[in-house]
Structure formats: C-alpha cells, structure tokens
Write a protein that holds these residues in place. Structure first.
Motif, PDB file in Angstrom:
ATOM      1  N   SER A  94       4.427  33.063 -71.597  1.00 28.21           N
ATOM      2  CA  SER A  94       5.823  33.244 -71.989  1.00 28.21           C
ATOM      3  C   SER A  94       6.474  34.356 -71.176  1.00 28.21           C
ATOM      4  CB  SER A  94       5.916  33.561 -73.484  1.00 28.21           C
ATOM      5  OG  SER A  94       7.242  33.884 -73.845  1.00 28.21           O
ATOM      6  N   HIS A  95       5.835  35.501 -71.118  1.00 30.62           N
ATOM      7  CA  HIS A  95       6.408  36.636 -70.386  1.00 30.62           C
ATOM      8  C   HIS A  95       6.506  36.339 -68.899  1.00 30.62           C
ATOM      9  CE1 HIS A  95       6.897  40.788 -68.903  1.00 30.62           C
ATOM     10  NE2 HIS A  95       7.566  40.915 -70.032  1.00 30.62           N
ATOM     11  N   GLY A  98       9.404  34.021 -68.153  1.00 31.62           N
ATOM     12  CA  GLY A  98      10.670  34.749 -68.245  1.00 31.62           C
ATOM     13  C   GLY A  98      10.926  35.606 -67.017  1.00 31.62           C
ATOM     14  N   ARG A 108      14.042  34.976 -64.439  1.00 33.18           N
ATOM     15  CA  ARG A 108      15.040  36.015 -64.157  1.00 33.18           C
ATOM     16  C   ARG A 108      15.108  36.339 -62.669  1.00 33.18           C
ATOM     17  NH1 ARG A 108      13.149  37.611 -68.940  1.00 33.18           N
ATOM     18  NH2 ARG A 108      11.639  39.116 -68.125  1.00 33.18           N
ATOM     19  N   GLU A 123       7.441  28.865 -73.536  1.00 37.52           N
ATOM     20  CA  GLU A 123       7.983  30.215 -73.680  1.00 37.52           C
ATOM     21  C   GLU A 123       7.948  30.671 -75.137  1.00 37.52           C
ATOM     22  OE1 GLU A 123      11.794  30.711 -71.828  1.00 37.52           O
ATOM     23  OE2 GLU A 123      10.950  30.505 -69.815  1.00 37.52           O
ATOM     24  N   ALA A 141       9.543  35.903 -73.211  1.00 41.89           N
ATOM     25  CA  ALA A 141      10.272  35.378 -72.053  1.00 41.89           C
ATOM     26  C   ALA A 141      11.626  36.056 -71.885  1.00 41.89           C
ATOM     27  CB  ALA A 141      10.454  33.864 -72.182  1.00 41.89           C
ATOM     28  N   VAL A 142      12.190  36.596 -72.963  1.00 43.44           N
ATOM     29  CA  VAL A 142      13.511  37.238 -72.866  1.00 43.44           C
ATOM     30  C   VAL A 142      13.428  38.763 -72.838  1.00 43.44           C
ATOM     31  CG1 VAL A 142      14.700  35.274 -73.929  1.00 43.44           C
ATOM     32  CG2 VAL A 142      13.964  37.180 -75.356  1.00 43.44           C
TER      33      VAL A 142
END
Length: 168
Positions: free
Chosen positions: A22-23, A26, A30, A53, A143-144
């Motif tokens: 997930s990370h 992200g 980005r 994610e 992810a965010v």
C-alpha cells in the motif's frame, strides 16, 4: 519522414525494507502523478491497484498480476511479493496501525504492522497506534501518507511517539 512513437516514462521508486505494498504504491503514484485508476490502466490491472492499497488481498495477487505491476514500476515481482503478508498469515485490514518511533527513523508503513500476529513494535517495545492520540481519528491507508501526520488535526507522526505505551 519516419514517425517515432514516444514511449511514456516513469520515475522509478525503490521499495524499502519491510514496506507495505500500500505505501509503496502510494509513493510510486505520487512520484509519477498517477491516480489508482491511472496506475490500474497502465498495468492493465484495473481496480486491483485500489484494492491492494486498502490491503484487500482476497484473492491474493497472482504471479501474473505481480509481473504486470513489476513491468510498470520496474521492481522485480519477487520483491513486490515480499510487500504482501506471508502466506497463511492473517492481516488486520482495519484499523491501520503505526509505530511512530519506527516512522521517525524511516518514514514508511511496514507490512508487519498490519499482521494479526503483531502485537507491538519489537524494535521499540511499544504498542502500535491505531488512531491519532490527539484527536482520535483513525489513520488513513498508507498509500495516502504523504506528509507523515494525522489527516484531521495535523499532529505529526513524530509527535505521536510520546503517546505510545510500552508493552513489556
């Protein structure tokens, strides 16, 4: 005159030791100004990216899916597989958990924090946080995590360390 097709290019992002998929997704999105849908189209995996994610690995990503993702992110499929929970180990989909002390040392979400068998951070002997100690908001999916702070009150993850309790 021959027309040359311009190939799209993407910034490469190196996965970090123990980082959750997930990370990583992200960070990759980005760096390349992509949405989950955009990465899903680029990999031809569609909505699987958005599911992954959110730690939705049921069914788990297939070898073919990991290879399709590997081709776009330029990370070996075996390395991507290491960002998933180990076979037979259950995950906590929610709440998202964090060792703020680890995050201060290396700013990324670790897959081990989401495993059901993980009770706390063995490195720091601290109970994992599952919500902001200041306002009580649950953490968003990794992810965010762009800025390393609570998305409601903006308390930094670094400041959260003092609220973590020892589990020994």
């Amino acid at each position: 005159m021959e027309v040359v097709e311009i190939q799209p290019w993407l910034f490469q992002i190196e996965p970090l030791q123990g980082e959750s998929l997930s990370h990583f997704l992200g960070r990759f999105r980005r760096a390349n100004d992509l949405t989950p849908t955009g990465l899903g189209k680029a990999t031809k995996l569609g909505g699987a990216i958005a599911r992954w994610e959110k730690f939705r690995f049921n069914p788990p990503p297939s070898r073919q899916q990991l290879e399709a993702l590997a081709k776009v992110v330029e990370v070996d499929a075996d390395r991507l597989a290491q960002m998933l929970p180990p076979a037979g180990v259950e995950m906590k989909l929610e709440p998202i958990r964090l060792c703020a002390a680890c995050y201060v040392e290396s700013a990324y979400h670790k897959i081990e924090w989401q495993l059901k068998i993980t009770q706390g951070c063995d490195r720091h002997q601290l109970i994992l946080l599952s919500e902001c100690p200041n306002c009580g908001a649950r953490f968003k999916v990794p992810a965010v995590w762009a800025d390393g702070w609570c998305q409601r009150c903006f308390l930094s993850f670094a400041e959260m360390v003092k609220y973590q309790k020892s589990y020994r």
